[in-house]
Design a protein around this motif. Structure first.
Motif, PDB file in Angstrom:
ATOM      1  N   LYS A  37       0.841  -1.191   0.000  1.00 12.67           N
ATOM      2  CA  LYS A  37       0.000   0.000   0.000  1.00 12.67           C
ATOM      3  C   LYS A  37       0.880   1.245   0.000  1.00 12.67           C
ATOM      4  O   LYS A  37       1.830   1.335   0.767  1.00 12.67           O
ATOM      5  N   THR A  80       0.665   5.444   0.223  1.00 16.55           N
ATOM      6  CA  THR A  80      -0.188   6.572   0.579  1.00 16.55           C
ATOM      7  C   THR A  80       0.621   7.854   0.479  1.00 16.55           C
ATOM      8  O   THR A  80       1.770   7.904   0.917  1.00 16.55           O
ATOM      9  N   LYS A  99      -4.162  13.506   4.140  1.00 15.07           N
ATOM     10  CA  LYS A  99      -4.011  12.403   3.195  1.00 15.07           C
ATOM     11  C   LYS A  99      -4.283  12.939   1.790  1.00 15.07           C
ATOM     12  O   LYS A  99      -5.224  13.694   1.580  1.00 15.07           O
ATOM     13  N   ASP A 140      -4.305   7.274  -1.989  1.00 12.74           N
ATOM     14  CA  ASP A 140      -3.574   6.028  -1.761  1.00 12.74           C
ATOM     15  C   ASP A 140      -3.728   5.121  -2.969  1.00 12.74           C
ATOM     16  O   ASP A 140      -4.588   5.335  -3.824  1.00 12.74           O
TER      17      ASP A 140
END
Length: 165
Positions: A68, A70, A82, A85
């Motif tokens: 993953k 991000t 954020k 992602d």
């Protein structure tokens, strides 16, 4: 502990058209996670098209665990925002590593992975045999955000004494 297969070097090349999270810009950095491992790039100030060209290295024990990625916007006084992602798996890459490729000319495309609902690819990704190494260039479209892509490259590092593939 599971037996170590080898190391995966992820070169985080650059971000393209990342989301704006500050006034007219962002201070992006990338976090890469696989299982309990977590690595991050440096922060690039005021740039929505940052060039990191930074190598992050994961220890691979189970090639079936997705990786993953991000992107965050670094903030000094508040929680980092954020900026999207993406997730990718290395199963096709590992399959290519297990092939007998030594006789191939450098620059040979081993396989192609096309964008689908099951991956975050924004473009076709080619796994290549180049100068005795298997490399994969990937352009990931970020999810959960209005825009942005991150370009990375995968390269395998065999370890002496590791179980190997």
């Amino acid at each position: 502990m599971d037996s170590l297969l080898g190391l995966l070097r992820i070169r985080v090349k650059r971000g393209v058209n990342l989301a704006v999270r500050d006034v007219r810009s962002s201070d992006p950095y990338v976090v890469v996670k696989m299982g309990r491992q977590k690595l991050k790039t440096r922060v690039i100030k005021k740039d929505v098209n940052p060039e990191w060209n930074e190598d992050l290295t994961l220890s691979i024990t189970d090639p079936n665990i997705p990786i993953k990625l991000t992107v965050y916007d670094h903030d000094t006084f508040t929680k980092d925002d954020k900026m999207g992602d993406a997730e990718f798996n290395i199963k096709s890459y590992i399959e290519a590593l297990n092939m007998d490729l030594a006789a191939l000319p450098s620059g040979t495309t081993i396989s192609r992975i096309v964008p689908s609902r099951d991956n975050c690819l924004s473009d076709e990704s080619c796994i290549m045999w180049s100068d005795g190494k298997v490399i994969q260039d990937i352009c990931l479209r970020l999810r959960n955000v209005e825009c942005g892509e991150v370009e990375i490259q995968l390269q395998w590092i065999n370890l002496p004494g590791s179980k190997g593939l």
